[in-house]
Design a protein around this motif. Structure first.
Motif, PDB file in Angstrom:
ATOM      1  N   ASP A 194       0.820  -1.210   0.000  1.00  0.00           N
ATOM      2  CA  ASP A 194       0.000   0.000   0.000  1.00  0.00           C
ATOM      3  C   ASP A 194       0.857   1.265   0.000  1.00  0.00           C
ATOM      4  OD1 ASP A 194      -2.337   1.459  -0.051  1.00  0.00           O
ATOM      5  OD2 ASP A 194      -3.104   0.704   1.853  1.00  0.00           O
ATOM      6  N   VAL A 195       0.224   2.396  -0.220  1.00  0.00           N
ATOM      7  CA  VAL A 195       0.892   3.695  -0.326  1.00  0.00           C
ATOM      8  C   VAL A 195       1.697   3.997   0.942  1.00  0.00           C
ATOM      9  CG1 VAL A 195      -1.150   4.987   0.450  1.00  0.00           C
ATOM     10  CG2 VAL A 195       0.585   6.126  -0.941  1.00  0.00           C
ATOM     11  N   HIS A 196       2.920   4.483   0.743  1.00  0.00           N
ATOM     12  CA  HIS A 196       3.831   4.805   1.846  1.00  0.00           C
ATOM     13  C   HIS A 196       5.000   5.628   1.306  1.00  0.00           C
ATOM     14  CE1 HIS A 196       5.744   1.322  -0.029  1.00  0.00           C
ATOM     15  NE2 HIS A 196       6.878   1.726   0.518  1.00  0.00           N
ATOM     16  N   ALA A 197       5.841   6.107   2.201  1.00  0.00           N
ATOM     17  CA  ALA A 197       7.126   6.720   1.860  1.00  0.00           C
ATOM     18  C   ALA A 197       8.170   5.959   2.674  1.00  0.00           C
ATOM     19  CB  ALA A 197       7.125   8.202   2.219  1.00  0.00           C
ATOM     20  N   ASN A 222       4.228   5.696   7.045  1.00  0.00           N
ATOM     21  CA  ASN A 222       4.529   4.314   6.675  1.00  0.00           C
ATOM     22  C   ASN A 222       3.772   3.312   7.544  1.00  0.00           C
ATOM     23  OD1 ASN A 222       5.719   2.126   5.429  1.00  0.00           O
ATOM     24  ND2 ASN A 222       7.782   2.890   5.657  1.00  0.00           N
ATOM     25  N   GLY A 223       2.813   3.762   8.334  1.00  0.00           N
ATOM     26  CA  GLY A 223       2.061   2.864   9.207  1.00  0.00           C
ATOM     27  C   GLY A 223       0.921   2.170   8.480  1.00  0.00           C
ATOM     28  N   ASP A 224       0.194   1.355   9.224  1.00  0.00           N
ATOM     29  CA  ASP A 224      -0.919   0.589   8.646  1.00  0.00           C
ATOM     30  C   ASP A 224      -2.119   1.460   8.294  1.00  0.00           C
ATOM     31  OD1 ASP A 224       0.488  -1.784   8.793  1.00  0.00           O
ATOM     32  OD2 ASP A 224      -0.286  -2.290  10.792  1.00  0.00           O
ATOM     33  N   ASP A 225      -2.362   2.515   9.066  1.00  0.00           N
ATOM     34  CA  ASP A 225      -3.501   3.394   8.812  1.00  0.00           C
ATOM     35  C   ASP A 225      -3.115   4.421   7.747  1.00  0.00           C
ATOM     36  OD1 ASP A 225      -5.717   5.016   8.809  1.00  0.00           O
ATOM     37  OD2 ASP A 225      -5.596   5.568  10.930  1.00  0.00           O
ATOM     38  N   LYS A 226      -3.746   4.331   6.596  1.00  0.00           N
ATOM     39  CA  LYS A 226      -3.419   5.206   5.460  1.00  0.00           C
ATOM     40  C   LYS A 226      -4.352   6.409   5.337  1.00  0.00           C
ATOM     41  CE  LYS A 226      -0.250   2.344   4.307  1.00  0.00           C
ATOM     42  NZ  LYS A 226       1.118   2.617   4.646  1.00  0.00           N
ATOM     43  N   THR A 227      -5.250   6.600   6.302  1.00  0.00           N
ATOM     44  CA  THR A 227      -6.256   7.662   6.232  1.00  0.00           C
ATOM     45  C   THR A 227      -5.629   9.034   6.018  1.00  0.00           C
ATOM     46  OG1 THR A 227      -7.621   6.349   7.723  1.00  0.00           O
ATOM     47  CG2 THR A 227      -8.261   8.650   7.396  1.00  0.00           C
ATOM     48  N   TYR A 284      -4.029  13.642   2.740  1.00  0.00           N
ATOM     49  CA  TYR A 284      -2.964  14.577   2.361  1.00  0.00           C
ATOM     50  C   TYR A 284      -2.798  14.612   0.837  1.00  0.00           C
ATOM     51  CZ  TYR A 284       1.735  16.437   1.705  1.00  0.00           C
ATOM     52  OH  TYR A 284       2.812  17.163   1.268  1.00  0.00           O
ATOM     53  N   LEU A 285      -2.784  13.450   0.194  1.00  0.00           N
ATOM     54  CA  LEU A 285      -2.627  13.398  -1.261  1.00  0.00           C
ATOM     55  C   LEU A 285      -3.806  14.068  -1.967  1.00  0.00           C
ATOM     56  CD1 LEU A 285      -1.159   9.788  -1.652  1.00  0.00           C
ATOM     57  CD2 LEU A 285       0.059  11.970  -1.920  1.00  0.00           C
ATOM     58  N   LYS A 286      -5.024  13.810  -1.485  1.00  0.00           N
ATOM     59  CA  LYS A 286      -6.210  14.441  -2.085  1.00  0.00           C
ATOM     60  C   LYS A 286      -6.205  15.952  -1.867  1.00  0.00           C
ATOM     61  CE  LYS A 286      -9.352  10.527  -2.028  1.00  0.00           C
ATOM     62  NZ  LYS A 286     -10.554   9.908  -1.459  1.00  0.00           N
ATOM     63  N   ASP A 287      -5.931  16.377  -0.636  1.00  0.00           N
ATOM     64  CA  ASP A 287      -5.941  17.807  -0.309  1.00  0.00           C
ATOM     65  C   ASP A 287      -4.901  18.590  -1.094  1.00  0.00           C
ATOM     66  OD1 ASP A 287      -7.963  17.294   1.487  1.00  0.00           O
ATOM     67  OD2 ASP A 287      -6.718  17.545   3.286  1.00  0.00           O
ATOM     68  N   ASN A 288      -3.833  17.925  -1.501  1.00  0.00           N
ATOM     69  CA  ASN A 288      -2.743  18.591  -2.222  1.00  0.00           C
ATOM     70  C   ASN A 288      -2.758  18.303  -3.725  1.00  0.00           C
ATOM     71  OD1 ASN A 288      -0.813  20.018  -0.203  1.00  0.00           O
ATOM     72  ND2 ASN A 288      -1.494  18.138   0.802  1.00  0.00           N
ATOM     73  N   LEU A 334       8.920  10.518  -1.649  1.00  0.00           N
ATOM     74  CA  LEU A 334       7.678  10.550  -2.423  1.00  0.00           C
ATOM     75  C   LEU A 334       6.805   9.358  -2.050  1.00  0.00           C
ATOM     76  CD1 LEU A 334       9.014  11.495  -5.974  1.00  0.00           C
ATOM     77  CD2 LEU A 334       7.851  12.994  -4.321  1.00  0.00           C
ATOM     78  N   PHE A 335       5.507   9.605  -1.967  1.00  0.00           N
ATOM     79  CA  PHE A 335       4.594   8.498  -1.709  1.00  0.00           C
ATOM     80  C   PHE A 335       4.575   7.576  -2.923  1.00  0.00           C
ATOM     81  CE2 PHE A 335       2.880  11.511   1.445  1.00  0.00           C
ATOM     82  CZ  PHE A 335       2.932  10.675   2.556  1.00  0.00           C
ATOM     83  N   HIS A 336       4.529   6.276  -2.657  1.00  0.00           N
ATOM     84  CA  HIS A 336       4.530   5.285  -3.726  1.00  0.00           C
ATOM     85  C   HIS A 336       3.847   4.012  -3.243  1.00  0.00           C
ATOM     86  CE1 HIS A 336       8.249   4.848  -1.383  1.00  0.00           C
ATOM     87  NE2 HIS A 336       8.201   3.542  -1.664  1.00  0.00           N
TER      88      HIS A 336
END
Length: 164
Positions: free
Chosen positions: A22-25, A74-79, A84-88, A109-111
């Protein structure tokens, strides 16, 4: 000292069909991923385009904010990451899976890894090798490096008679 030393390295062998990471840095300056399973092992291999349509990677144009700690990006909760990605208005680029492809990017960068759908069998499983270099500071680029780049650009753009 070498600010881009190899900090961590691992290989990950996925199940034949599974969700991607899932998405993380990452807590590094530079991220290198390379894929060592033949492209033809990908169920969604497109011979005409010679690329795999599963198992690739999404990389966003936004990195983790400097004040976020490792567990937040980088945690389990991606909320918060998704918000942040949507707001930006973050945009993502998809890098298709292909054998022997190397993807090098700012580790801040998030990936995320795309879902994996490879043929059954041990020899067909997607293998990703990841290497993380340096440490995350602010956006992954140390301030001294930015200053060095600025000074270099200024020295190159000076007229010849002003150069000393």
């Amino acid at each position: 000292p070498n600010k881009r030393h190899l900090g961590q390295m691992w290989a990950f062998k996925y199940e034949s069909k599974c969700p991607g990471i899932d998405v993380h840095a990452d807590f590094a300056a530079i991220n290198t991923n390379f894929w060592i399973t033949p492209t033809k092992c990908n169920v969604h291999y497109d011979e005409e385009k010679d690329i795999g349509k599963s198992g690739g990677m999404w990389i966003w144009d936004k990195g983790a904010p400097p004040d976020w700690d490792f567990n937040k990006y980088n945690g389990d909760d991606k909320t918060e990451v998704i918000k942040y990605l949507k707001d930006n208005n973050a945009k993502a680029v998809y890098v298709p899976y292909k054998y022997n492809r190397c993807v090098l990017f700012d580790s801040n960068l998030f990936h995320k890894t795309a879902d994996v759908n490879f043929h059954p069998g041990f020899e067909n499983k997607r293998i990703n090798v990841t290497m993380l270099f340096g440490t995350r500071e602010n956006t992954g680029v140390e301030p001294n490096d930015m200053l060095e780049v600025k000074n270099l650009k200024e020295s190159v753009t000076k007229p010849l008679n002003d150069a000393k």
